[in-house]
Write an enzyme that holds these catalytic residues in place. Structure first.
Site, PDB file in Angstrom:
ATOM      1  N   ALA A 136       0.842  -1.200   0.000  1.00 35.36           N
ATOM      2  CA  ALA A 136       0.000   0.000   0.000  1.00 35.36           C
ATOM      3  C   ALA A 136       0.869   1.238   0.000  1.00 35.36           C
ATOM      4  CB  ALA A 136      -0.929   0.000   1.211  1.00 35.36           C
ATOM      5  N   ASP A 137       0.292   2.331  -0.466  1.00 37.44           N
ATOM      6  CA  ASP A 137       0.976   3.625  -0.408  1.00 37.44           C
ATOM      7  C   ASP A 137      -0.070   4.694  -0.157  1.00 37.44           C
ATOM      8  OD1 ASP A 137       3.458   5.214  -0.737  1.00 37.44           O
ATOM      9  OD2 ASP A 137       2.334   6.141  -2.371  1.00 37.44           O
TER      10      ASP A 137
END
Length: 281
Positions: A136-137
């Site tokens: 994830a970012d």
């Protein structure tokens, strides 16, 4: 005579470099007594709940599940759906894509590359092939469209929070990339599904004074968080309202992540049927 006095911390806050390092290597499963990040005003739930009994999650129980991050918040959120035996292996992908990209593309490309980098590194590991990789970012985007990541120093941190207070609503974007290796040799060798979630956040400009911003910055809570604040902690005092999913602001939209896991864990024959139908169309 006034009884008021200035409270001075006994020790100065840690530097931004020191505070951004994890204090210890994350364990594969969080302590069952640790509370989950919870929305403002709600009592945290202990991790003593029974895990979700879903086919996609049951397929990976007892197998290698990798979170391509060292974020304890993401690890706790995944534990809340029963993914507790997780290896935290941060990606080595440099988060330096050009800010000229749209926020949507910026987080999507970063999360996707994080997942792929960890997959390539771990596919031939002595521990065995991973069954699931989750990356994830998260970025915060100011009202003017500036992409804000983690503050690198105190001056930048103060400026960042002041900007978020003074310029109206801001957006939080989190991209999630979920991968599962295929048993067949079909190129590229894995299923990959992605999603980008958007949440609108507004700071309370009447409450968030310069003094409050400075005091919050000195806690160093927001040092390792996009936008420089943690909504699940003391940073909740900065926030007046949100529009969208709360856990997206924490760093992982959980409902969307579960849907991605279910997609990548579909049997290969079903996935191949979908590809065939798409080709025929």
């Amino acid at each position: 005579m006034s009884n008021s006095h200035t409270l001075t911390p006994a020790d100065p806050p840690p530097s931004y470099e020191d505070a951004s390092r994890p204090t210890s290597q994350p364990s594969s499963a969080p302590d069952s007594t640790n509370p989950l990040p919870s929305p403002m005003g709600q009592i945290p739930r202990p991790l003593t709940i029974r895990p979700l009994d879903l086919p996609a999650l049951n397929k990976v129980r007892g197998k290698r599940v990798i979170l391509a991050s060292q974020s304890p918040r993401r690890r706790q959120l995944l534990a809340s759906i029963g993914l507790r035996d997780i290896e935290c292996i941060p990606s080595a992908f440099p988060e330096n894509l050009p800010k000229s990209l749209s926020p949507f593309e910026y987080v999507l490309q970063t999360a996707t590359n994080k997942a792929i980098e960890v997959y390539r590194r771990e596919i031939d590991s002595e521990k065995g092939e991973p069954s699931l990789i989750i990356a994830a970012d998260t970025v915060v985007v100011s009202h003017k469209g500036d992409i804000l990541e983690k503050p690198k120093g105190q001056v930048e941190h103060i400026r960042m929070l002041t900007t978020l207070r003074d310029t109206g609503d801001h957006k939080v974007y989190t991209a999630v990339a979920v991968m599962a290796p295929l048993e067949s040799a079909k190129d590229p060798g894995y299923n990959l599904e992605t999603h980008v979630e958007e949440t609108t956040v507004k700071f309370d400009s009447n409450v968030v004074t310069d003094a409050l911003i400075l005091s919050y910055v000195m806690t160093r809570e927001g040092i390792d968080k996009a936008g420089g604040y943690g909504i699940q902690g003391t940073g909740s005092i900065l926030v007046e309202r949100i529009e969208g999913t709360y856990d997206n602001v924490v760093g992982l939209p959980l409902r969307a992540t579960l849907q991605l896991i279910e997609k990548v864990m579909e049997p290969e024959d079903e996935t191949e049927d979908e590809y065939t139908q798409s080709d025929d169309e």
